[in-house]
Scaffold this motif. Sequence first.
Motif, mmCIF file in Angstrom:
data_model
loop_
_atom_site.group_PDB
_atom_site.id
_atom_site.type_symbol
_atom_site.label_atom_id
_atom_site.label_comp_id
_atom_site.label_asym_id
_atom_site.label_seq_id
_atom_site.Cartn_x
_atom_site.Cartn_y
_atom_site.Cartn_z
ATOM 1 N N LEU A 128 -12.417 -5.996 43.510
ATOM 2 C CA LEU A 128 -11.510 -7.103 43.190
ATOM 3 C C LEU A 128 -10.086 -6.809 43.641
ATOM 4 O O LEU A 128 -9.366 -7.711 44.083
ATOM 5 N N PHE A 129 -9.661 -5.559 43.502
ATOM 6 C CA PHE A 129 -8.349 -5.175 44.012
ATOM 7 C C PHE A 129 -8.299 -5.320 45.528
ATOM 8 O O PHE A 129 -7.369 -5.911 46.094
ATOM 9 N N GLU A 130 -9.300 -4.772 46.204
ATOM 10 C CA GLU A 130 -9.255 -4.649 47.653
ATOM 11 C C GLU A 130 -9.359 -5.988 48.370
ATOM 12 O O GLU A 130 -8.761 -6.157 49.449
ATOM 13 N N ASP A 131 -10.087 -6.942 47.790
ATOM 14 C CA ASP A 131 -10.196 -8.235 48.481
ATOM 15 C C ASP A 131 -9.143 -9.246 48.022
ATOM 16 O O ASP A 131 -9.153 -10.395 48.430
ATOM 17 N N GLY A 132 -8.226 -8.808 47.136
ATOM 18 C CA GLY A 132 -7.137 -9.674 46.693
ATOM 19 C C GLY A 132 -7.488 -10.617 45.570
ATOM 20 O O GLY A 132 -6.617 -11.362 45.090
ATOM 21 N N GLU A 133 -8.741 -10.600 45.095
ATOM 22 C CA GLU A 133 -9.156 -11.529 44.054
ATOM 23 C C GLU A 133 -8.417 -11.265 42.744
ATOM 24 O O GLU A 133 -8.022 -12.208 42.041
ATOM 25 N N LEU A 134 -8.198 -10.005 42.411
ATOM 26 C CA LEU A 134 -7.526 -9.705 41.152
ATOM 27 C C LEU A 134 -6.076 -10.194 41.174
ATOM 28 O O LEU A 134 -5.585 -10.738 40.181
ATOM 29 N N LEU A 135 -5.395 -10.031 42.288
ATOM 30 C CA LEU A 135 -4.015 -10.512 42.399
ATOM 31 C C LEU A 135 -3.962 -12.030 42.260
ATOM 32 O O LEU A 135 -3.099 -12.578 41.559
#
Length: 515
Positions: free
Chosen positions: A373-380
């Motif tokens: 989730l961090f790496e694909d930008g979903e968490l942001l």
Amino acid sequence: MRRWELAVSLDPHSSQPLFLQLADAIADDIRRGRLRADDALPGSRELAALLGLNRNTIVAAYDELAAQGSVRTRVGGGTFVTAATPLARVRPCAPVLPAAPTFALAPLAPTRFVAPAVPAPGALQLGSGAPDPRLFPARALARAFRRAIESRGRGALGAGGPCGHARLRGALADMLARSRGLPAMPANTMVTRSIEQGIDLVARALVSPGDVVAVEELGYPPAWNALRLAGAELAPLPLDDEGLRVDALAALLERTRVRAVFLTPHHQFPTTAVMSAARRARLAELALRHRVAIVEDDYDHEFHYAGKPVLPLAAGAGGGNVVYVGSLANLLAPGIGTGFVVAPAPVFERLAQLRAASDPRCDAALEGAIAELFEDGELLRHVRRLRRVFAARRDVLAGALRRRLGGALDFRVAEGGLALWVRVDAAIDLGAWVREGAREGVQFAAAMPYDLRGRELQAMRLAFSWHDEAELEQAVERMARALARCAPLRRAPPTRAAMGTRAASLHEDDRRQRA
């Protein structure tokens, strides 16, 4: 209907027939609650094979239980525990509860464990600062789990190390360095199962029995528990509108050796006060001069609605004395409590040793999914959505409180966090209001659990993160109806000036007594 887990011990040398031993063992499991109404028992052939007995022995045991009324048998359909078992007819067997141990337990430091409030059916809950589960990105996390497990092969389900999943440590360190200015690297960033585990590890790394740890007099009881269990003696310090009273800490340092300071400077828990820049600088200077560790709980850092978030203490001067703890729980869901710790190298080494001794394996699958989730930008993207949603909910709750309860409450709109700190007019019987509120279907509570001394404060923490705008409006309407049924206390209400509009006055009398 549950499947019974076999736990039967039979003695072939006993004078009691095997079928009666088996019947008594099953009846005992019913009495203990391991078997409940409508639970299915294994078939006679299956149980005979498992126990190495003749099938007729099993049939005889089931017949005995049926005669007692403990089970019922359907031809071709199996054997089931009855809805109401006449236990008086069951032979006495092992005691229902195990005997008390003869050994002594180690002494336990005074702690305060508060069970989470369970919402009544249909009730609106303003006492929970947890995020609304309906906002949880379930599909995104499910996809992330799938990617983490399928694309990473056996490594995704390996044991992992005590400091956490390597990819999540890297993602967290990068986020903390870029957005919060921390000197964070994977080598000094640990992933924990919860923020409470992180605080517990830090407490055990820093505190020896008898050490004094200064804390905010209003705060987070689980953190106090962890510090006390490590042997700390807690010294409460007053708060005001700018957060922790650093002048009170300076006075304490002049007369007492203080090992550490634990605080929530960004969105102080529970009052939401933001520590001023001047106090942050003074705190860092005191920590360096007196060789005091600072444990910074950066509570709800992401949810700051007025201007830019303030950088953590760990990012400023004196950051070498700061151990930084945080959590992802409010970004995801209450049931995903993943936390993290960033610490100077010598402290981190000790933390790693402690974690390896008590919890040497991380939750590799979950941490790998969160890393995705961090790496694909979903968490942001999710955090940005939450910030907009919670800012709107904060404004709705504040507006509803002013319209419906403005004469009873005094508060300022929080710059950040997930709740409002509300002071209640002294003429109101807060306990009665809480009870009437429960009858109206809205749950809230007085702030006493947040006070280190357990005083009855005329204040509340009202959260806006659990409910949507319409529900918040309805919750305040129910609060107003409940208040209308409460008789005022038999004392004259103070003037608004006497109530004050700042958190400073909340504990001024105690400050004078300590002085």
